[in-house]
Design an enzyme around this catalytic site. Sequence first.
Site, short mmCIF file in Angstrom:
data_model
loop_
_atom_site.label_atom_id
_atom_site.label_comp_id
_atom_site.label_asym_id
_atom_site.label_seq_id
_atom_site.Cartn_x
_atom_site.Cartn_y
_atom_site.Cartn_z
N SER A 106 -40.88 -33.29 46.19
CA SER A 106 -42.15 -33.78 46.70
C SER A 106 -43.27 -33.47 45.71
O SER A 106 -43.25 -33.97 44.59
CB SER A 106 -42.37 -33.16 48.10
OG SER A 106 -43.47 -33.76 48.74
N ASP A 156 -38.86 -43.03 53.77
CA ASP A 156 -39.84 -41.97 53.51
C ASP A 156 -41.22 -42.45 53.96
O ASP A 156 -41.73 -43.45 53.45
CB ASP A 156 -39.84 -41.66 52.00
CG ASP A 156 -40.64 -40.41 51.65
OD1 ASP A 156 -41.67 -40.17 52.32
OD2 ASP A 156 -40.25 -39.70 50.72
N HIS A 187 -38.60 -38.10 54.18
CA HIS A 187 -39.15 -37.29 53.08
C HIS A 187 -38.41 -35.95 52.96
O HIS A 187 -38.37 -35.38 51.88
CB HIS A 187 -40.65 -37.05 53.34
CG HIS A 187 -41.38 -36.58 52.12
ND1 HIS A 187 -41.61 -37.39 51.02
CD2 HIS A 187 -41.92 -35.38 51.81
CE1 HIS A 187 -42.27 -36.71 50.10
NE2 HIS A 187 -42.46 -35.49 50.55
#
Length: 209
Positions: A106, A156, A187
């Site tokens: 991320s 996501d 995610h």
Amino acid sequence: MSNDLGLLHRFVPGNRRAAAPVLLLHGTGGDETDLLPLGEAVAPGAPLLSPRGNVLEHGMPRFFRRLAEGVFDEDDVRRRAHELADFVVAARARYDLAAPLALGFSNGANIAAALMLLRPDVLAGAILLRAMVPLAQAPQADLAGVPVLMVSGASDPIIPASNSAQLAALLKKSGARVSHRVMPAGHQLSQADLTIARAWITERDTRAA
Ligand code: MLT
């Protein structure tokens, strides 16, 4: 835990000094301990270098500032990517390490992508889990032959599929050898990410041996 070299970090020497070192880059709200288990699972015995992002967003560590979810303060992205690059250079000298492979999730994957585009000589490669384009105006980088694994989530909610595809294309255009897997995932990470990342590193180690 060490607080010098510009970033608070953990260094785990590992018992396979010949293995490529792994630079662990956590997501928003993580810290320098967060990805150590993932690093050990993906690259058993490899030296692990794990910094904590220097930016705080409502108390949550990050590697650069953002204006909103998915909207980045690009001046800060540039500044922090150089800061991270300088940290890696200093840590390599301190711990006697080869150029590391980044393993970022991320926000950590996004700073790793920025690092590759802005300081292409710092990383030996990267595993980018749930990454997006970190800079709208990316400089032309020479990443010839640099191996990159991207693992994205098809559903996501933070990263549109077009955005991760655009990052893969940008890295390819810079010469990187990109393998981009899009998983039926959101995610968050799952066991599948670990399995794919581990297989990719093992294949790379086998080729290098
Ligand atoms: C970022 O800010 O880097 C991305 O939006 C991912 C996140 O950390 O939530």
